[in-house]
Design an enzyme around this catalytic site. Structure first.
Site, PDB file in Angstrom:
ATOM      1  N   ASN A  84      24.271  36.496 -23.055  1.00 28.69           N
ATOM      2  CA  ASN A  84      23.742  36.087 -24.355  1.00 28.69           C
ATOM      3  C   ASN A  84      22.828  37.190 -24.884  1.00 28.69           C
ATOM      4  O   ASN A  84      21.747  37.419 -24.349  1.00 28.69           O
ATOM      5  CB  ASN A  84      22.979  34.767 -24.172  1.00 28.69           C
ATOM      6  CG  ASN A  84      22.407  34.231 -25.468  1.00 28.69           C
ATOM      7  OD1 ASN A  84      21.854  34.972 -26.273  1.00 28.69           O
ATOM      8  ND2 ASN A  84      22.523  32.934 -25.669  1.00 28.69           N
TER       9      ASN A  84
ATOM     10  N   ASP B 210      18.062  29.192 -16.584  1.00 29.67           N
ATOM     11  CA  ASP B 210      18.891  28.081 -17.032  1.00 29.67           C
ATOM     12  C   ASP B 210      17.968  27.197 -17.845  1.00 29.67           C
ATOM     13  O   ASP B 210      16.837  26.923 -17.434  1.00 29.67           O
ATOM     14  CB  ASP B 210      19.509  27.319 -15.855  1.00 29.67           C
ATOM     15  CG  ASP B 210      20.709  26.505 -16.328  1.00 29.67           C
ATOM     16  OD1 ASP B 210      21.629  27.106 -16.913  1.00 29.67           O
ATOM     17  OD2 ASP B 210      20.734  25.272 -16.132  1.00 29.67           O
TER      18      ASP B 210
ATOM     19  N   TYR C 291      20.015  23.995 -30.163  1.00 27.45           N
ATOM     20  CA  TYR C 291      19.499  22.761 -30.746  1.00 27.45           C
ATOM     21  C   TYR C 291      18.185  22.983 -31.520  1.00 27.45           C
ATOM     22  O   TYR C 291      17.508  22.010 -31.871  1.00 27.45           O
ATOM     23  CB  TYR C 291      19.239  21.729 -29.642  1.00 27.45           C
ATOM     24  CG  TYR C 291      20.472  21.263 -28.892  1.00 27.45           C
ATOM     25  CD1 TYR C 291      20.981  19.969 -29.056  1.00 27.45           C
ATOM     26  CD2 TYR C 291      21.113  22.089 -27.976  1.00 27.45           C
ATOM     27  CE1 TYR C 291      22.084  19.528 -28.350  1.00 27.45           C
ATOM     28  CE2 TYR C 291      22.218  21.659 -27.258  1.00 27.45           C
ATOM     29  CZ  TYR C 291      22.704  20.371 -27.453  1.00 27.45           C
ATOM     30  OH  TYR C 291      23.803  19.937 -26.744  1.00 27.45           O
ATOM     31  N   ASP C 292      17.818  24.214 -31.771  1.00 27.85           N
ATOM     32  CA  ASP C 292      16.523  24.513 -32.401  1.00 27.85           C
ATOM     33  C   ASP C 292      16.274  23.752 -33.707  1.00 27.85           C
ATOM     34  O   ASP C 292      15.138  23.346 -33.972  1.00 27.85           O
ATOM     35  CB  ASP C 292      16.384  26.020 -32.649  1.00 27.85           C
ATOM     36  CG  ASP C 292      16.080  26.800 -31.366  1.00 27.85           C
ATOM     37  OD1 ASP C 292      15.906  26.159 -30.312  1.00 27.85           O
ATOM     38  OD2 ASP C 292      16.028  28.043 -31.422  1.00 27.85           O
TER      39      ASP C 292
END
Length: 203
Positions: free
Chosen positions: A16, A75, A163-164
């Site tokens: 990422n 994680d 999900y921000d």
């Protein structure tokens, strides 16, 4: 006593790019060169753990073993109290589709599940992050972090990721999706874990 990091090159076991940039920025004052898993052409290991620490350990140890470098992994996920802590370790899985990850769908799924739960707002929850630093000899250090807040609807903001847009951190009237990226990095669950990591392995 935690083991200190004494190298000058740290592998961050993530593909990422946004996460890699966040971690590189947090480490910029420590004279460490940060490299990502994609740069080292590492495959993504199967994350079949049932907790954040299990999955972080899987990624960190696989990367350290494959490269001979100390490897940092995290994680992270969202725990919603109305859903008994779900999606939790399956936060990214809720966004999986046949064509990739769709976090708008995942947020809609979470909201529908909250409504179905019958729990009245405010809907409390937290973002969780577990950092694991693993060495090639098999040793590791674990650093958990959290950011408490509540789930809001409708979605607000187009900053951040995941999900921000539905998470409003305690003490703020904006969501992570409305917050400046670097401000979020300063207060987030990852920043909390990172402070512990730096205190343990660099201080």
């Amino acid at each position: 006593m935690t083991r200190k990091f004494d190298g000058d090159r740290l592998l961050v076991a993530t593909h990422n790019q946004g996460k890699l940039e966040e971690i590189a920025d947090l480490l910029k004052d420590y004279g460490v060169t940060v490299v990502g898993a994609a740069e080292m052409d590492l495959p993504e290991p199967v994350e079949d753990g049932t907790t954040f620490v299990e999955n972080a350990r899987i990624k960190a140890h696989a990367a350290a073993k494959a490269t001979g470098l100390p490897a940092l992994s995290d994680d992270s996920g969202l725990e919603i109290d109305a859903l008994g802590g779900a999606p939790g370790v399956y936060t990214a899985d809720w966004a999986e589709t046949e064509t990739g990850r769709d976090f708008v769908m995942a947020m809609e799924k979470a909201y529908a599940a909250i409504l179905n739960s019958g729990v009245e707002p405010p809907w409390t929850g937290r973002f969780c992050c577990t950092l694991v630093l693993a060495w090639p000899d098999g040793h590791d250090e674990v650093f958990p972090g959290t950011m408490e807040g509540q789930i809001v609807w409708p979605m607000r903001g187009d900053q951040g990721h995941g999900y921000d847009p539905v998470f409003q951190p305690d003490g703020y009237d904006v969501t992570f999706g409305e917050m400046d990226r670097w401000e979020k990095n300063r207060i987030s669950h990852r920043a909390d874990a990172f402070r512990k990591f730096v205190a343990g392995c660099f201080a």
